[in-house]
Design a protein around this motif. Sequence first.
Motif: not given
Length: 145
Positions: A55-59, A64-65, A70-75
């Motif tokens: 749920v947390g990731y989807r929210l 936008p950031a 400044v941005k999301f750092h996802l694999p």
Amino acid sequence: MPIVMALLIGAIFGSGIAISGMASPAKVLNFFDVAGAWDPSLAFVMGGALAVAFVGYRLVLKRPAPLFDVKFHLPTRRDIDAELVGGSALFGIGWGIAGFCPGGSVPALGLGEPDALVFVVSMLAGIMIARGLRRWMETRRVAVS
């Protein structure tokens, strides 16, 4: 402010680990003992964590950031290689032998669990050895090329 938030989030995580009993290696080892004193509570803790993360990731990812960057750092890598399989196997073996994982060992330190200190020191030594081996292998790979 990001450091304060990281500390707060870490304290919440550690509290959850301590409250759920997952800082106790006996609790974790009993989960793996399916032929003996099996304790399924770890499955419920993991299931609860997965539900919250889902749920947390989807929210959060609808934003936008992130709030403090400044941005999301996802694999981005999706391949399965020997390093991933080997690392996963070592993690599982270590968890099964010691009853600690890195996330549970730090709260266990705070609870005064003596074996946690041995685990954390060993884990840090393993990280340093792995980094040294990786550098050594990279220098050999460059020299061969």
